[in-house]
Design an enzyme around this catalytic site. Structure first.
Site, PDB file in Angstrom:
ATOM      1  N   SER A   1      42.239  41.300  49.490  1.00  0.00           N
ATOM      2  CA  SER A   1      42.387  41.855  47.590  1.00  0.00           C
ATOM      3  C   SER A   1      41.753  42.795  46.995  1.00  0.00           C
ATOM      4  O   SER A   1      42.230  42.980  46.052  1.00  0.00           O
ATOM      5  CB  SER A   1      41.325  40.299  47.232  1.00  0.00           C
TER       6      SER A   1
ATOM      7  N   ARG B   1      33.982  43.487  43.226  1.00  0.00           N
ATOM      8  CA  ARG B   1      33.971  42.031  43.276  1.00  0.00           C
ATOM      9  C   ARG B   1      33.270  41.044  42.645  1.00  0.00           C
ATOM     10  O   ARG B   1      33.951  40.285  43.165  1.00  0.00           O
ATOM     11  CB  ARG B   1      32.473  42.259  44.058  1.00  0.00           C
TER      12      ARG B   1
ATOM     13  N   HIS C   1      37.185  40.261  41.311  1.00  0.00           N
ATOM     14  CA  HIS C   1      37.544  39.666  42.990  1.00  0.00           C
ATOM     15  C   HIS C   1      37.371  38.186  43.140  1.00  0.00           C
ATOM     16  O   HIS C   1      38.527  36.868  43.242  1.00  0.00           O
ATOM     17  CB  HIS C   1      37.050  39.609  44.538  1.00  0.00           C
TER      18      HIS C   1
END
Length: 204
Positions: free
Chosen positions: A13, A36, A39
């Site tokens: 990802s 992050r 994500h």
């Protein structure tokens, strides 16, 4: 930045996010945190909404390594970080709302619990992902010298007092990571802490 702490699907990802982001103005560690959050939310706007004070990341990493408590406003943030905390530095993790069975007059339960945490853990890492009232209460404690957190992650989400609470934090000379505007929330807050845990592990 690859690490054994990241699942292969997470790394896949991240690679997709890297391709879609392309060039950016963040440094390596700021981008690791922003990526992050992207994500966790599938929202690329966070690349520009996240703001870092100059010492925020260094202070957060140093505090994590020294084992300071991590105080969250709500249990959802607590649950989002406990797994990786257990795999890394085993910091105590405390949800402020759990310290208040009822709210003090004129306050929310989360703010009430947060104030108790300030009295017990004035130098902890504070992570506010849901409750702007808790962030406002924390800012008041800091401005009156009753708390001096190692890092404040101020990313509450919503419409009532959210922007005001973030503006109050931005006025303070304290290590901080803020998401500007109305966006934020528990997944974003947990993602920031988890990114810091990975960065702290990487630097060992």
């Amino acid at each position: 930045m690859k690490t054994a702490l990241n699942h292969p699907i997470v790394e896949q990802s991240f690679a997709i996010i890297d391709r879609e982001v392309g060039k950016h103005q963040l440094n390596q560690r700021e981008y690791a945190i922003s990526r992050r959050v992207i994500h966790a939310t599938a929202d690329f706007e966070y690349l520009n909404l996240l703001k870092f004070s100059p010492s925020a990341i260094d202070s957060g990493i140093a505090a994590i390594k020294s084992g300071v408590p991590i105080i969250t406003d709500v249990t959802m943030v607590e649950r989002g970080i406990k797994g990786l905390v257990a795999k890394t530095f085993n910091n105590p993790v405390i949800a402020a709302i759990d310290l208040a069975k009822t709210a003090d007059p004129g306050k929310t339960r989360t703010e009430t619990g947060l104030l108790k945490c300030c009295a017990r853990y004035p130098e902890a890492i504070y992570v506010i992902g849901n409750a702007p009232t808790a962030l406002l209460g924390l800012c008041d404690q800091i401005s009156h010298g009753k708390a001096m957190p190692a890092l404040v992650i101020g990313v509450p989400v919503g419409f009532v007092s959210v922007i005001e609470s973030k503006q109050a934090l931005l006025q303070l000379d304290i290590p901080q990571i803020v998401i500007e505007g109305r966006k934020g929330g528990s997944p974003a807050a947990a993602s920031i802490v988890n990114a810091l845990l990975v960065l702290a592990s990487y630097r060992n």
